[in-house]
Design a protein around this motif. Structure first.
Motif, PDB file in Angstrom:
ATOM      1  N   GLU A   1     -20.725 -15.389  -7.695  1.00 49.04           N
ATOM      2  CA  GLU A   1     -20.267 -14.974  -6.372  1.00 49.04           C
ATOM      3  C   GLU A   1     -18.790 -15.293  -6.161  1.00 49.04           C
ATOM      4  OE1 GLU A   1     -22.502 -18.816  -6.293  1.00 49.04           O
ATOM      5  OE2 GLU A   1     -23.155 -16.807  -6.722  1.00 49.04           O
ATOM      6  N   THR A   2     -18.270 -16.296  -6.865  1.00 48.82           N
ATOM      7  CA  THR A   2     -16.840 -16.602  -6.768  1.00 48.82           C
ATOM      8  C   THR A   2     -16.035 -15.497  -7.430  1.00 48.82           C
ATOM      9  OG1 THR A   2     -17.342 -18.964  -6.819  1.00 48.82           O
ATOM     10  CG2 THR A   2     -15.078 -18.329  -7.254  1.00 48.82           C
ATOM     11  N   GLU A   3     -16.511 -15.003  -8.555  1.00 48.80           N
ATOM     12  CA  GLU A   3     -15.833 -13.898  -9.223  1.00 48.80           C
ATOM     13  C   GLU A   3     -15.794 -12.674  -8.324  1.00 48.80           C
ATOM     14  OE1 GLU A   3     -17.414 -13.032 -13.074  1.00 48.80           O
ATOM     15  OE2 GLU A   3     -17.342 -15.126 -13.701  1.00 48.80           O
ATOM     16  N   SER A   4     -16.908 -12.379  -7.672  1.00 47.71           N
ATOM     17  CA  SER A   4     -16.958 -11.237  -6.758  1.00 47.71           C
ATOM     18  C   SER A   4     -15.998 -11.430  -5.592  1.00 47.71           C
ATOM     19  CB  SER A   4     -18.377 -11.047  -6.215  1.00 47.71           C
ATOM     20  OG  SER A   4     -19.264 -10.772  -7.261  1.00 47.71           O
ATOM     21  N   MET A   5     -15.938 -12.651  -5.068  1.00 52.42           N
ATOM     22  CA  MET A   5     -15.040 -12.934  -3.953  1.00 52.42           C
ATOM     23  C   MET A   5     -13.581 -12.768  -4.375  1.00 52.42           C
ATOM     24  SD  MET A   5     -12.965 -15.652  -2.397  1.00 52.42           S
ATOM     25  CE  MET A   5     -13.332 -16.900  -3.546  1.00 52.42           C
ATOM     26  N   LEU A   6     -13.228 -13.250  -5.558  1.00 49.34           N
ATOM     27  CA  LEU A   6     -11.851 -13.105  -6.030  1.00 49.34           C
ATOM     28  C   LEU A   6     -11.496 -11.637  -6.259  1.00 49.34           C
ATOM     29  CD1 LEU A   6     -11.604 -16.127  -8.488  1.00 49.34           C
ATOM     30  CD2 LEU A   6     -10.488 -15.876  -6.269  1.00 49.34           C
ATOM     31  N   PHE A   7     -12.445 -10.862  -6.767  1.00 50.62           N
ATOM     32  CA  PHE A   7     -12.203  -9.436  -6.969  1.00 50.62           C
ATOM     33  C   PHE A   7     -12.000  -8.737  -5.628  1.00 50.62           C
ATOM     34  CE2 PHE A   7     -13.719  -5.058  -7.410  1.00 50.62           C
ATOM     35  CZ  PHE A   7     -12.849  -4.619  -8.402  1.00 50.62           C
ATOM     36  N   ALA A   8     -12.834  -9.067  -4.640  1.00 48.89           N
ATOM     37  CA  ALA A   8     -12.697  -8.468  -3.313  1.00 48.89           C
ATOM     38  C   ALA A   8     -11.379  -8.890  -2.664  1.00 48.89           C
ATOM     39  CB  ALA A   8     -13.872  -8.869  -2.430  1.00 48.89           C
ATOM     40  N   LEU A   9     -10.978 -10.137  -2.853  1.00 47.18           N
ATOM     41  CA  LEU A   9      -9.705 -10.622  -2.306  1.00 47.18           C
ATOM     42  C   LEU A   9      -8.536  -9.879  -2.940  1.00 47.18           C
ATOM     43  CD1 LEU A   9      -8.170 -12.673  -0.554  1.00 47.18           C
ATOM     44  CD2 LEU A   9      -8.242 -14.235  -2.499  1.00 47.18           C
ATOM     45  N   GLN A  10      -8.595  -9.675  -4.243  1.00 49.54           N
ATOM     46  CA  GLN A  10      -7.544  -8.927  -4.940  1.00 49.54           C
ATOM     47  C   GLN A  10      -7.469  -7.495  -4.421  1.00 49.54           C
ATOM     48  OE1 GLN A  10      -8.259  -8.568  -9.125  1.00 49.54           O
ATOM     49  NE2 GLN A  10      -6.364  -7.486  -9.518  1.00 49.54           N
ATOM     50  N   ALA A  11      -8.606  -6.855  -4.223  1.00 49.94           N
ATOM     51  CA  ALA A  11      -8.619  -5.485  -3.699  1.00 49.94           C
ATOM     52  C   ALA A  11      -8.073  -5.440  -2.278  1.00 49.94           C
ATOM     53  CB  ALA A  11     -10.038  -4.932  -3.748  1.00 49.94           C
ATOM     54  N   ALA A  12      -8.440  -6.421  -1.450  1.00 51.37           N
ATOM     55  CA  ALA A  12      -7.961  -6.448  -0.074  1.00 51.37           C
ATOM     56  C   ALA A  12      -6.453  -6.668  -0.011  1.00 51.37           C
ATOM     57  CB  ALA A  12      -8.686  -7.534   0.709  1.00 51.37           C
ATOM     58  N   LEU A  13      -5.935  -7.563  -0.836  1.00 48.99           N
ATOM     59  CA  LEU A  13      -4.488  -7.798  -0.861  1.00 48.99           C
ATOM     60  C   LEU A  13      -3.738  -6.547  -1.328  1.00 48.99           C
ATOM     61  CD1 LEU A  13      -4.324 -11.425  -2.299  1.00 48.99           C
ATOM     62  CD2 LEU A  13      -3.736 -10.687   0.003  1.00 48.99           C
ATOM     63  N   GLY A  14      -4.271  -5.873  -2.326  1.00 52.05           N
ATOM     64  CA  GLY A  14      -3.637  -4.641  -2.804  1.00 52.05           C
ATOM     65  C   GLY A  14      -3.649  -3.558  -1.736  1.00 52.05           C
ATOM     66  N   ALA A  15      -4.771  -3.398  -1.055  1.00 54.62           N
ATOM     67  CA  ALA A  15      -4.854  -2.398   0.009  1.00 54.62           C
ATOM     68  C   ALA A  15      -3.929  -2.754   1.167  1.00 54.62           C
ATOM     69  CB  ALA A  15      -6.294  -2.274   0.502  1.00 54.62           C
ATOM     70  N   GLY A  16      -3.845  -4.035   1.491  1.00 52.95           N
ATOM     71  CA  GLY A  16      -2.939  -4.464   2.552  1.00 52.95           C
ATOM     72  C   GLY A  16      -1.488  -4.195   2.206  1.00 52.95           C
ATOM     73  N   PHE A  17      -1.121  -4.456   0.964  1.00 54.23           N
ATOM     74  CA  PHE A  17       0.256  -4.199   0.520  1.00 54.23           C
ATOM     75  C   PHE A  17       0.572  -2.709   0.575  1.00 54.23           C
ATOM     76  CE2 PHE A  17       3.262  -3.161  -2.881  1.00 54.23           C
ATOM     77  CZ  PHE A  17       4.351  -3.909  -2.467  1.00 54.23           C
ATOM     78  N   ILE A  18      -0.338  -1.891   0.080  1.00 54.05           N
ATOM     79  CA  ILE A  18      -0.119  -0.441   0.100  1.00 54.05           C
ATOM     80  C   ILE A  18      -0.022   0.058   1.535  1.00 54.05           C
ATOM     81  CG2 ILE A  18      -1.218   1.784  -0.416  1.00 54.05           C
ATOM     82  CD1 ILE A  18      -2.279   0.453  -2.992  1.00 54.05           C
ATOM     83  N   GLY A  19      -0.892  -0.424   2.419  1.00 54.63           N
ATOM     84  CA  GLY A  19      -0.831  -0.037   3.823  1.00 54.63           C
ATOM     85  C   GLY A  19       0.468  -0.462   4.481  1.00 54.63           C
ATOM     86  N   TYR A  20       0.945  -1.651   4.148  1.00 53.17           N
ATOM     87  CA  TYR A  20       2.213  -2.135   4.697  1.00 53.17           C
ATOM     88  C   TYR A  20       3.371  -1.245   4.257  1.00 53.17           C
ATOM     89  CZ  TYR A  20       6.377  -4.964   5.331  1.00 53.17           C
ATOM     90  OH  TYR A  20       7.623  -5.391   5.675  1.00 53.17           O
ATOM     91  N   VAL A  21       3.406  -0.901   2.977  1.00 52.28           N
ATOM     92  CA  VAL A  21       4.495  -0.065   2.455  1.00 52.28           C
ATOM     93  C   VAL A  21       4.458   1.326   3.091  1.00 52.28           C
ATOM     94  CG1 VAL A  21       5.374   1.062   0.371  1.00 52.28           C
ATOM     95  CG2 VAL A  21       4.740  -1.335   0.305  1.00 52.28           C
ATOM     96  N   ILE A  22       3.276   1.904   3.216  1.00 51.97           N
ATOM     97  CA  ILE A  22       3.164   3.222   3.851  1.00 51.97           C
ATOM     98  C   ILE A  22       3.632   3.144   5.299  1.00 51.97           C
ATOM     99  CG2 ILE A  22       1.510   4.945   4.683  1.00 51.97           C
ATOM    100  CD1 ILE A  22      -0.059   4.477   2.074  1.00 51.97           C
ATOM    101  N   GLY A  23       3.210   2.112   6.032  1.00 49.10           N
ATOM    102  CA  GLY A  23       3.646   1.941   7.411  1.00 49.10           C
ATOM    103  C   GLY A  23       5.144   1.720   7.518  1.00 49.10           C
ATOM    104  N   LEU A  24       5.704   0.965   6.582  1.00 52.84           N
ATOM    105  CA  LEU A  24       7.140   0.710   6.579  1.00 52.84           C
ATOM    106  C   LEU A  24       7.922   2.007   6.397  1.00 52.84           C
ATOM    107  CD1 LEU A  24       9.345  -1.554   6.534  1.00 52.84           C
ATOM    108  CD2 LEU A  24       9.174  -1.436   4.049  1.00 52.84           C
ATOM    109  N   PHE A  25       7.527   2.798   5.416  1.00 55.79           N
ATOM    110  CA  PHE A  25       8.230   4.062   5.166  1.00 55.79           C
ATOM    111  C   PHE A  25       8.036   5.051   6.318  1.00 55.79           C
ATOM    112  CE2 PHE A  25       8.010   3.143   0.410  1.00 55.79           C
ATOM    113  CZ  PHE A  25       9.303   2.646   0.401  1.00 55.79           C
ATOM    114  N   ARG A  26       6.852   5.071   6.881  1.00 60.76           N
ATOM    115  CA  ARG A  26       6.599   5.986   8.006  1.00 60.76           C
ATOM    116  C   ARG A  26       7.422   5.556   9.227  1.00 60.76           C
ATOM    117  NH1 ARG A  26       0.790   8.133  10.155  1.00 60.76           N
ATOM    118  NH2 ARG A  26       1.658   9.670  11.558  1.00 60.76           N
ATOM    119  N   GLY A  27       7.533   4.259   9.446  1.00 57.34           N
ATOM    120  CA  GLY A  27       8.348   3.762  10.541  1.00 57.34           C
ATOM    121  C   GLY A  27       9.823   4.088  10.358  1.00 57.34           C
TER     122      GLY A  27
END
Length: 93
Positions: free
Chosen positions: A60-86
């Motif tokens: 379950e720790t491996e799954s949590m780390l994988f989900a955390l990595q995916a969430a951080l990547g999605a957050g970064f991509i969302g931030y960059v898209i919002g930055l460029f759109r702004g």
């Protein structure tokens, strides 16, 4: 007409993309590591791993780390898209 409901359509499309594959896939979701171990056991039953992990977290720790990595990547991509759109919105008079 689509401009008015654009966000709703996007949210609906994302939900469908997340749910529809689950309806078509039967069985367990296994990782590539488990399949590789099975294949190695079939190809060479006498194989011994040459390295073992220093830290072996529970599954379950491996799954949590994988989900955390995916969430951080999605957050970064969302931030960059919002930055460029702004920036694009600010440049327009």
């Amino acid at each position: 007409m689509f401009k008015r409901y654009r966000n709703t359509l996007i949210i609906l499309a994302v939900i469908l993309l997340a749910v529809l594959p689950l309806a078509f896939v039967k069985g367990e979701f296994g990782g590539a590591d488990g399949e590789a171990e099975e294949l190695i056991a079939v190809v060479d039953p006498t194989y011994k791993p040459w390295f073992s992990s220093l830290l072996s977290p529970p599954g379950e720790t491996e799954s949590m780390l994988f989900a955390l990595q995916a969430a951080l990547g999605a957050g970064f991509i969302g931030y960059v898209i919002g930055l460029f759109r702004g920036k694009a919105t600010r440049k327009q008079p």
